[in-house]
Write a protein that holds these residues in place. Structure first.
Motif, short mmCIF file in Angstrom:
data_model
loop_
_atom_site.label_atom_id
_atom_site.label_comp_id
_atom_site.label_asym_id
_atom_site.label_seq_id
_atom_site.Cartn_x
_atom_site.Cartn_y
_atom_site.Cartn_z
N SER A 252 0.84 -1.20 0.00
CA SER A 252 0.00 0.00 0.00
C SER A 252 0.87 1.25 0.00
O SER A 252 0.59 2.21 -0.71
N ALA A 253 1.94 1.25 0.82
CA ALA A 253 2.85 2.40 0.85
C ALA A 253 3.48 2.62 -0.52
O ALA A 253 3.62 3.76 -0.99
N GLN A 254 3.84 1.53 -1.17
CA GLN A 254 4.44 1.64 -2.50
C GLN A 254 3.44 2.19 -3.51
O GLN A 254 3.78 3.02 -4.36
N ALA A 255 2.19 1.75 -3.42
CA ALA A 255 1.16 2.22 -4.35
C ALA A 255 0.86 3.70 -4.14
O ALA A 255 0.66 4.45 -5.09
N ILE A 256 0.82 4.14 -2.87
CA ILE A 256 0.57 5.54 -2.56
C ILE A 256 1.76 6.39 -2.99
O ILE A 256 1.60 7.51 -3.49
N GLY A 257 2.97 5.85 -2.81
CA GLY A 257 4.17 6.53 -3.28
C GLY A 257 4.56 7.71 -2.41
O GLY A 257 4.19 7.80 -1.24
N GLY A 258 5.32 8.64 -3.00
CA GLY A 258 5.79 9.79 -2.23
C GLY A 258 6.67 9.36 -1.08
O GLY A 258 7.55 8.50 -1.23
N PHE A 259 6.42 9.95 0.07
CA PHE A 259 7.24 9.64 1.25
C PHE A 259 6.58 8.63 2.17
O PHE A 259 6.98 8.50 3.33
N ALA A 260 5.56 7.92 1.71
CA ALA A 260 4.87 6.95 2.55
C ALA A 260 5.80 5.81 2.97
O ALA A 260 6.25 5.04 2.13
N ARG A 261 6.09 5.74 4.29
CA ARG A 261 7.04 4.73 4.77
C ARG A 261 6.64 4.26 6.16
O ARG A 261 5.89 4.92 6.88
N LEU A 262 7.20 3.12 6.56
CA LEU A 262 6.90 2.52 7.85
C LEU A 262 8.06 2.64 8.82
O LEU A 262 9.23 2.61 8.42
N VAL A 263 7.72 2.74 10.10
CA VAL A 263 8.66 2.54 11.20
C VAL A 263 8.20 1.27 11.90
O VAL A 263 7.11 1.22 12.46
N ILE A 264 9.00 0.22 11.83
CA ILE A 264 8.58 -1.11 12.28
C ILE A 264 9.19 -1.43 13.65
O ILE A 264 10.41 -1.35 13.82
N LEU A 287 10.49 -3.20 -2.07
CA LEU A 287 9.75 -2.69 -0.92
C LEU A 287 10.66 -2.17 0.19
O LEU A 287 10.18 -1.60 1.17
N ILE A 288 11.97 -2.37 0.05
CA ILE A 288 12.90 -1.91 1.10
C ILE A 288 12.77 -0.41 1.32
O ILE A 288 12.83 0.08 2.45
N GLU A 289 12.58 0.34 0.23
CA GLU A 289 12.49 1.79 0.35
C GLU A 289 11.29 2.24 1.15
O GLU A 289 11.21 3.40 1.58
N ARG A 290 10.31 1.35 1.38
CA ARG A 290 9.11 1.72 2.12
C ARG A 290 9.25 1.49 3.62
O ARG A 290 8.28 1.65 4.36
N CYS A 291 10.44 1.14 4.06
CA CYS A 291 10.72 0.97 5.49
C CYS A 291 11.80 1.95 5.89
O CYS A 291 12.95 1.84 5.45
N ALA A 292 11.45 2.93 6.73
CA ALA A 292 12.41 3.96 7.14
C ALA A 292 13.24 3.51 8.33
O ALA A 292 14.45 3.77 8.39
N VAL A 293 12.62 2.83 9.28
CA VAL A 293 13.29 2.46 10.54
C VAL A 293 12.77 1.12 11.02
O VAL A 293 11.59 0.79 10.86
N ILE A 294 13.67 0.33 11.61
CA ILE A 294 13.30 -0.87 12.35
C ILE A 294 13.85 -0.69 13.75
O ILE A 294 15.00 -0.30 13.93
#
Length: 456
Positions: A252-264, A287-294
């Motif tokens: 979903s983050a990838q489809a929305i694009g822009g800066f949409a990212r997760l902190v896991i 999908l790696i780019e959609r994860c900002a922080v773990i």
């Protein structure tokens, strides 16, 4: 009798072919637990050897690291490589990866149906939800400076902390994240857990009884780690949706694009979830780019994850043509690996801490009055391994000495701030943490009072 003495892998395949799927998955779970214990024992022994060597010169003893560490990792009694082989054999026999792909299309369609089906009898709730979303869009557009939005982290997405699904989506639900990202929020925090059949699913609690439509159902009371993906799909939340896979949310983050990212956030002691996350990134590198922080409260697990991410980055660069996995305009300083024109930007790995006396053995406590322990926690074998720390909120953070201490720490690593329900949560508070203290991430539940003027 006729099968006695079979090689281990052959014996495992024979067991899977003759026993029920439930019994086979129980074996899979048991071997993974043994593997986890072996991993922790290996690390404990390695640390003892390192500690011995620190005083070896003074005692005029021989150094043990160069001779004992290789023996340690290859010793039969540790059974570490053997267990990894057994896990892979079981994973192949149980077709865990294939099951994920088969279920994915069905789960996505199920989620779409749940999100798009609105009952005409719920017109009041529909209006309340529409008002909440309208407020969020308007607040982000009119009241929040553009410079602050990249630092705000929507805690478990755009949700109601009191679990009121009549106004906002439930926490850690797909709609909670999609609503936040679509409104303009860059970062959303989530909690992940590993199911019995090794699917990464979003879950904060040990079970789903708090969020389930029917808390009396057996599936609602089972620990997440004891549920299969089939059971997850059959479990319905109060909002009518189901617990989403991490894969669903990243897509979903990838489809929305822009800066949409997760902190896991990964729960302490859950090394298997880290391994599954690496496996997901290896299978879906886009999908790696959609994860900002773990992040996690478990320092050992985070250091191990950093090592695995480094190995993954190296293997991706070796296997790929020159490419860039992450957008260069990202405001967050994820770790970058470059080789022959290729670049792989991995998520930042941060350590969560508490402000008061630790209540659990894995918790690390630090106060803003003395942040010096943080530097040693971020190091592994004398070098900085982790990218930063996520500190629990303390009122002293906004005192002159606290501001100075946070700014100094922020010049050396990434700093996030998390708080409990009831702590200050408004834009004035977040702005001071970002501008005065140099904080990179500020968690928020986005209450209705967020954009109001409050004394901080």
């Amino acid at each position: 009798q006729e099968h006695r003495g079979l090689p281990h892998d052959d014996a495992i395949q024979l067991y899977v072919s003759t026993m029920s799927e439930s019994r086979s998955r129980d074996l899979f779970t048991s071997i993974k637990k043994i593997h986890s214990s072996a991993s922790m024992n290996t690390e404990a022994l390695r640390k003892l050897v390192k500690k011995f060597d620190k005083g070896a010169v003074d005692r005029d003893d021989d150094m043990l690291t160069s001779t004992l560490i290789p023996e340690l990792y290859s010793a039969p009694f540790m059974a570490y490589p053997t267990l990894e082989g057994h896990i892979e054999t079981l994973r192949d026999s149980l077709a865990v990866e294939e099951e994920e792909e088969e279920l994915d299309e069905d789960s996505v369609m199920h989620s779409i149906r749940q999100r798009t089906t609105l009952s005409t009898k719920d017109s009041t709730d529909v209006k309340r939800r529409a008002d909440e979303l309208s407020w969020l869009h308007d607040m982000l557009a009119r009241s929040i400076p553009d410079s602050e939005i990249p630092r705000l982290v929507a805690h478990r997405g755009f949700h109601c902390p009191r679990d009121n699904s009549g106004k906002r989506p439930l926490e850690n639900s797909l709609s909670a994240f999609e609503s936040a990202w679509s409104a303009g929020i860059h970062l959303c925090e989530c909690d992940v857990a590993l199911t019995k059949d090794e699917q990464l699913v979003l879950a904060h609690d040990e079970d789903f009884s708090r969020l389930a439509l029917d808390p009396s159902k057996i599936c609602s009371k089972k620990k997440v780690g004891d549920l299969t993906m089939k059971e997850i799909i059959s479990l319905t939340f109060k909002s009518g949706s189901r617990p989403p896979l991490l894969l669903d949310v990243l897509r979903s983050a990838q489809a929305i694009g822009g800066f949409a990212r997760l902190v896991i956030e990964i729960k302490p002691g859950n090394q298997e979830a880290c391994t599954a996350l690496i496996r997901l990134f290896r299978q879906y590198p886009e999908l790696i780019e959609r994860c900002a922080v773990i992040m996690s409260f478990d320092a050992y697990t985070m250091h191990k994850l950093r090592s695995e991410l480094n190995e993954l980055a190296s293997s991706l660069m070796a296997a790929s043509d020159p490419l860039i996995w992450c957008r260069s305009e990202s405001p967050h300083n994820v770790r970058s690996f470059e080789d022959d024109g290729s670049q792989v930007n991995m998520p930042g790995v941060l350590l969560l801490t508490v402000a008061k006396e630790p209540q659990e053995h894995y918790e690390l406590s630090v106060g803003v009055s003395d942040l010096t322990p943080v530097h040693s926690w971020l190091q592994h074998e004398g070098k900085q391994s982790l990218d930063g720390v996520y500190l629990q909120y303390q009122p002293e953070m906004l005192h002159p000495n606290g501001i100075a201490a946070l700014r100094a720490l922020g010049r050396q690593c990434q700093v996030g701030v998390w708080g409990k329900f009831g702590d200050p949560d408004n834009i004035a508070f977040a702005t001071r943490l970002v501008r005065e203290c140099g904080v990179s991430f500020v968690n928020t539940d986005l209450p209705r009072s967020f954009s109001g003027r409050h004394h901080v």
